[in-house]
Each structure stands twice: as structure tokens, then as C-alpha cells.
Design a protein around this motif. Structure first.
Motif, short mmCIF file in Angstrom:
data_model
loop_
_atom_site.label_atom_id
_atom_site.label_comp_id
_atom_site.label_asym_id
_atom_site.label_seq_id
_atom_site.Cartn_x
_atom_site.Cartn_y
_atom_site.Cartn_z
N TYR A 1 0.95 -1.28 -0.06
CA TYR A 1 0.05 -0.01 -0.01
C TYR A 1 0.94 1.23 0.08
O TYR A 1 2.10 1.28 0.50
N ALA B 1 -10.48 -2.94 11.29
CA ALA B 1 -9.38 -3.32 10.43
C ALA B 1 -9.78 -4.78 9.78
O ALA B 1 -9.30 -4.76 8.49
N GLU B 2 -10.41 -5.58 10.26
CA GLU B 2 -10.43 -6.87 9.56
C GLU B 2 -11.45 -6.66 8.40
O GLU B 2 -11.35 -7.13 7.31
N ALA C 1 -9.63 -4.67 5.60
CA ALA C 1 -8.62 -5.60 5.04
C ALA C 1 -9.30 -6.74 3.91
O ALA C 1 -8.83 -7.01 2.93
N GLU C 2 -10.63 -7.14 4.69
CA GLU C 2 -11.28 -7.96 3.57
C GLU C 2 -11.61 -7.51 2.35
O GLU C 2 -11.57 -8.15 1.20
N ARG D 1 -8.33 -6.88 0.21
CA ARG D 1 -7.86 -8.14 -0.45
C ARG D 1 -8.46 -8.68 -1.52
O ARG D 1 -7.93 -9.50 -2.43
N VAL E 1 -4.44 -2.53 9.79
CA VAL E 1 -4.91 -3.10 8.72
C VAL E 1 -3.70 -3.70 7.46
O VAL E 1 -4.08 -5.08 7.01
N GLY E 2 -2.70 -3.08 7.54
CA GLY E 2 -1.60 -3.65 6.69
C GLY E 2 -1.26 -5.01 6.83
O GLY E 2 -1.16 -5.58 5.93
N LEU F 1 -2.98 -7.32 7.69
CA LEU F 1 -4.04 -8.25 7.31
C LEU F 1 -4.12 -8.43 5.87
O LEU F 1 -4.85 -9.07 5.36
N LEU F 2 -3.22 -7.60 5.07
CA LEU F 2 -3.83 -7.54 3.68
C LEU F 2 -3.11 -8.73 3.03
O LEU F 2 -3.69 -9.37 2.02
N ASP G 1 -2.92 -12.03 4.54
CA ASP G 1 -3.08 -13.08 5.45
C ASP G 1 -4.30 -14.08 4.29
O ASP G 1 -4.59 -13.89 3.59
#
Length: 315
Positions: free
Chosen positions: A12, A268-269, A272-273, A276, A309-310, A312-313, A315
Motif C-alpha cells: 500500500y 481493520a478486519e 482488509a477483507e 484483499r 490493516v496492513g 492483514l492484507l 493473510d
């Protein structure tokens, strides 16, 4: 050719505030902000693990366009040089430099110096430009700006290479026996081509190391990516290419104020979802933008994105 960022990971970056203030994206507080604010935001992005910070390019805005565009457009070379001295790790991207407005040897001198001063952190983002009056006042043929940019990019490949005395022979530009030091730190300056028109997509495919789309929605990106890969194969261009995307505006957490209906907000989750989805279609880097009401809130958003957030990108 070499990639800027590791393959298979979603990176990012962000266009910095303050340095360009089109009414499409500038927040009200930016109008009275200055160098100290720009520095604070850039340092926050550097600390938060952003892959790059970006600056834009216009030489002069005609009066009839100044309402929506504003006339606040910092010079990209001066700004990236300033940022080179106050950051440590983050890449420095021109998004995008209108290279056709300048002779390639002039651009080579400027951007080689930025790469030298930053320890090899430059990404040269380029575009054809769209303000006719800008070209006319500088004596450049606006109607031929695409062809001018194509030859400029070819000339820059030579002028930004390892040779102290680069050589190039083209229709518009030719040079030899003219030395330029310092050379860039990077053996090959990565060139990311901006724009979503057929001509820009072809330019990205044939002459670019990466592509910077101009606001394509998520559902249009797979076809554009496929087209670039097809054009590269037809032209016999080998090596990696990095695909970018500009996301919807973001706000980490619950804003408690009207951030606009297009803004993605939440934990954040959840963010991130959503993000992704870009990785799933083959995007390598996303350019994010945060809604904010002042410098402190923007820095808080940058910090929260980097820490929450970063990670989790991928995962």
C-alpha cells in the motif's frame, strides 16, 4: 527488469495531501497547510510501512480550470527531493510526471539526482497530460503528446542508465558525448505508466515496468490487466510488471462524522477483507486515501492503517 515490491504481496502507498489540491480529493484544511504538515504526513507514512508516497505534476493551470483543479501543484522533483531528506525507507513516486513538457536530458538530470539523494528510492510514474494550455505555453505539441511521451520514455531509458555519456537517436531527440553525473543508484529506474485509455494501457504494456490506472473500478481491472499482459506478449516484452489500483476513500474505525457514502469505514478486519479483493485479481499495490479533518486525524489514520490493516492484507 526488476520488481519494486515483492511478488505475491499486496503493498500500500498513498498520494500525499497538500502538494496537489484538486477539489476532487483535497480536504479543506490542506488549503492553509505547508511544508511542516507535508513533512509530518510523509514521516508518518514512512513509519507506518507504506510502500511509497506520491506527488503529482502540473506546471501551470489555466484560469478557466482553476476552480475545480486549483493552482496548488507542487513541483514533483523539488518535492520528492525534500521528501528524500526527511524519510528513510518509503519509496518516492511521481504520480504522475508529465514528461512530455520537458526535454528528456533535463528530466534525466532531475530524476537521477532524486534517486541518488534518496539512496535509490525513486519510482518514476509518468503520464501524457491533459491540460492543453500547459503544453502550448511551453512550446510542446499537445496533439502529439502521446508520441512525444513514447519517445521521451525511450530516450530516458538510455539517459537514466548506467552510462555517464548516454546515447540516443530518435525523431524528436538525439544526444551523445554529453556526460551526466551523478548516475542513479538503481541500475534501472522503475517506470510506472499512468492512465486508463487504450493508448496509456499500450504504453504501460510496451514501455512500462508497472501500470497506474486512473480510477478504474475494481470490476474493470481484470480486463485491463489481461490486455496489458496480452500486449506485452505480442511485443515480446519479458520480465515482471506491477499492477496498481486506487481504492475508494477509507476511514479506519467509526468516523462519527459524514465521510461520504463512497468511503469504506469500519474495523481493520472488515477493511482488509475488502482490500484483499484487489490482491485476488492480480493487483500488486493499492493507493489508499483517508478521509480526515486535519493533520492530526490524517496521521492517526495512516498510523492505524499501518498497524492494524496492513498486516492483514496478505493473510
Amino acid at each position: 527488469m526488476a520488481r519494486v515490491f515483492p511478488e505475491g504481496r499486496l503493498v500500500y502507498g498513498m498520494q500525499l495531501p497538500i502538494q496537489s489540491q484538486s477539489t476532487i480529493y483535497a480536504e479543506p484544511w490542506e488549503a492553509t497547510a505547508g511544508a511542516a504538515d507535508l513533512a509530518a504526513v510523509a514521516r508518518a507514512a514512512d513509519r507506518a510501512g507504506f510502500g511509497y508516497v506520491a506527488t503529482c505534476d502540473h506546471v501551470a493551470i489555466p484560469r478557466h480550470m482553476a476552480g475545480p483543479m486549483s493552482t496548488i501543484w507542487y513541483d514533483p522533483v523539488a518535492t520528492l527531493s525534500f521528501l528524500a531528506g526527511i524519510t528513510e525507507n518509503v519509496r518516492l513516486l511521481s504520480h504522475v510526471a508529465i514528461l512530455g513538457l520537458r526535454h528528456p536530458l533535463l528530466s534525466a538530470k532531475q530524476y537521477a539526482t532524486v534517486d541518488h539523494l534518496s539512496g535509490g528510492r525513486l519510482i518514476l510514474g509518468v503520464g501524457a497530460g491533459h491540460v492543453k494550455e500547459e503544453f502550448e505555453v511551453l512550446g510542446v505539441d499537445f496533439a502529439r503528446r502521446g508520441a512525444v511521451l513514447d519517445e521521451t520514455l525511450d530516450a530516458l531509458r538510455a539517459a537514466l542508465g548506467p552510462e555517464e555519456y548516454p546515447e540516443f537517436e530518435g525523431e524528436l531527440f538525439s544526444f551523445k558525448d554529453l556526460g551526466q553525473l551523478p548516475r542513479p543508484v538503481q541500475s534501472r529506474i522503475p517506470v510506472w505508466v499512468g492512465g486508463s485509455s487504450p493508448a496509456a494501457v499500450r504504453r504501460a504494456a510496451v514501455r512500462g515496468d508497472g501500470w497506474l490506472p486512473q480510477g478504474d473500478p475494481l470490476d474493470r481491472l481484470p480486463a485491463q490487466i489481461a490486455r496489458i499482459r496480452e500486449l506485452r506478449a505480442e511485443a515480446g516484452v519479458t520480465g515482471p510488471v506491477e499492477f496498481g489500483a486506487i481504492t475508494a476513500p477509507l476511514y479506519v474505525g467509526e468516523p462519527g462524522w459524514d465521510t461520504g457514502r463512497r468511503t469504506l469505514t469500519g474495523k481493520a478486519e472488515a477493511l482488509a477483507e475488502s482490500l484483499r479483493a484487489y490482491k485476488a485479481i492480480g493487483i500488486d499495490q493499492i493507493q489508499v486515501r483517508f478521509r480526515n479533518r486535519d493533520r492530526a486525524e490524517l496521521i492517526d489514520q495512516i498510523t492505524a492503517f499501518g498497524s492494524e490493516v496492513g498486516p492483514l492484507l496478505n493473510d
